[in-house]
Design a protein around this motif. Sequence first.
Motif, mmCIF file in Angstrom:
data_model
loop_
_atom_site.group_PDB
_atom_site.id
_atom_site.type_symbol
_atom_site.label_atom_id
_atom_site.label_comp_id
_atom_site.label_asym_id
_atom_site.label_seq_id
_atom_site.Cartn_x
_atom_site.Cartn_y
_atom_site.Cartn_z
ATOM 1 N N HIS A 191 61.140 -27.466 47.808
ATOM 2 C CA HIS A 191 60.672 -28.824 48.118
ATOM 3 C C HIS A 191 61.438 -29.356 49.328
ATOM 4 O O HIS A 191 61.997 -30.460 49.331
ATOM 5 C CB HIS A 191 60.847 -29.752 46.907
ATOM 6 N N ASN A 243 52.361 -36.343 52.736
ATOM 7 C CA ASN A 243 52.280 -35.996 51.323
ATOM 8 C C ASN A 243 53.671 -35.559 50.849
ATOM 9 O O ASN A 243 54.032 -34.388 50.961
ATOM 10 C CB ASN A 243 51.257 -34.885 51.098
ATOM 11 N N SER A 247 54.805 -35.471 47.761
ATOM 12 C CA SER A 247 54.842 -35.086 46.352
ATOM 13 C C SER A 247 54.927 -33.581 46.176
ATOM 14 O O SER A 247 54.565 -32.799 47.065
ATOM 15 C CB SER A 247 53.592 -35.607 45.635
ATOM 16 N N ARG A 248 55.404 -33.176 45.028
ATOM 17 C CA ARG A 248 55.359 -31.769 44.655
ATOM 18 C C ARG A 248 53.946 -31.424 44.201
ATOM 19 O O ARG A 248 53.132 -32.293 43.932
ATOM 20 C CB ARG A 248 56.346 -31.479 43.517
ATOM 21 N N GLY A 251 48.004 -36.372 51.147
ATOM 22 C CA GLY A 251 48.776 -37.435 50.535
ATOM 23 C C GLY A 251 48.123 -38.789 50.731
ATOM 24 O O GLY A 251 47.060 -38.909 51.348
#
Length: 450
Positions: free
Chosen positions: A184, A238, A240-241, A247
């Motif tokens: 990440h 984006n 987020s995982r 996003g």
Amino acid sequence: MVKPGQLVSVSVHSLTDKGDGIASLEGRPLYVEHALPGERVQVRLTTVQPSYCQGTLVRVEQATAGRREDFCAYTACGGCQLRVMSDEAQRVLKRQLLVDALSGQGLSCEVAETLAMADPYHYRNKAQYAVQPGPRIGFYAKHSHRLVEADHCRVQEPVTGEVVARIRDWMQDRAVSAYDETLHAGLIRHLMMRNGVHSGELMVVLVVAESPSEDVLAQLVNKLAPVPGLASLILNINPSRGNRILGPESRMLLGKPVIEDSLDGLRFAISPLSFYQINPRQTEVLYREVVRLAGLQGHEVVFDLYCGIGTIALFLARFAKTVHGIEIVPEAIADARANAELNGIDNAVFHVGAAEQKVPELYQAGIKAEVVVVDPPRKGCEQPLLETLVKMQPQRLVYVSCNPKSLVRDLAWLCKHGFTLEQATPVDMFPHTMHVETVALLTWNRCAVQ
């Protein structure tokens, strides 16, 4: 008893829905990628299980007449399963898939020849590339997140290869990191492109985990500005995982927020999130077949269910009294209304809601359609919608489907409850894949329910 690594010679009798050849080995199915029905092939076994086996194609010992040379250099990409099957063999196969699906439900009707592309290459107007550390840009291999680098794709518009090369150069020159999904960490996640095939306009959307610095973005703009047709460059963030591509936040870097394309003279505005058919040239073929089977005379009220951004509805509105489009996604309905205004069409009305709920509401309000067009998702129509269609008794029901299995299930139910299946037309919207689109016509048979 066979074992992994063993060479076997088998005859292929059919294909899976993913395009893999199926042979029989010691009473079990053996799945072999790029093996075609009617062929005798030599296979090296990779997986041996009690219920199935898998193997890799080593040699074609006896080829079918429908085999051709693979046209793609990126053989590990899972995108085009039928690359080694000739165009004519694909047309025959896709019609037969529909015939077999119909007969499996005890249905029979006239099945037209497949409406196929004369030149089935460079047809996709949307490309989604994954980006991984390297930087490496390409598509995922089948059933994995293993990246297959692809600089030039025969089913994408040629300009996409130039954009990929320029993005890679920019990342290398400016030391811009690619996103690592396991850690990440990193910046660049995906590259999405949308083409207006008829307008020549290009939209590039660069998806990032976080925004690069302003000077790095300025270099990106300079790098991509010379690309032919570039009308929109958007940075999408984006953080987020997970596997979701786009996003919630977007920023214009160059040009305008939408591009335009046209279908049969109708104009459509396309945003990054718009649902728009992937193959515009075949979309015109598909929608003309819908119009033909709808048989409109100009006085009918028409329902277009699962209408998306209104493409089919606006096609039909030119030949009908009124068209009511229904779609559950509010943003799509907003696009549909904007597209109606863009084309000066005032006899198309769009409603937000689930078709299985909205159609009964309209029916209870006294709005009844003589002609209904349905184009549901792969799962098909919900039962309450089918029941309402039977109550409404439209003269003609045109069913557009991307999934023969759910199509024939729904057709069989409708035929048991008062409709007659008149004909079906397969349309090849996605050459070199196992996908087949179908347009089916049903008429209301009053005698069947008396």
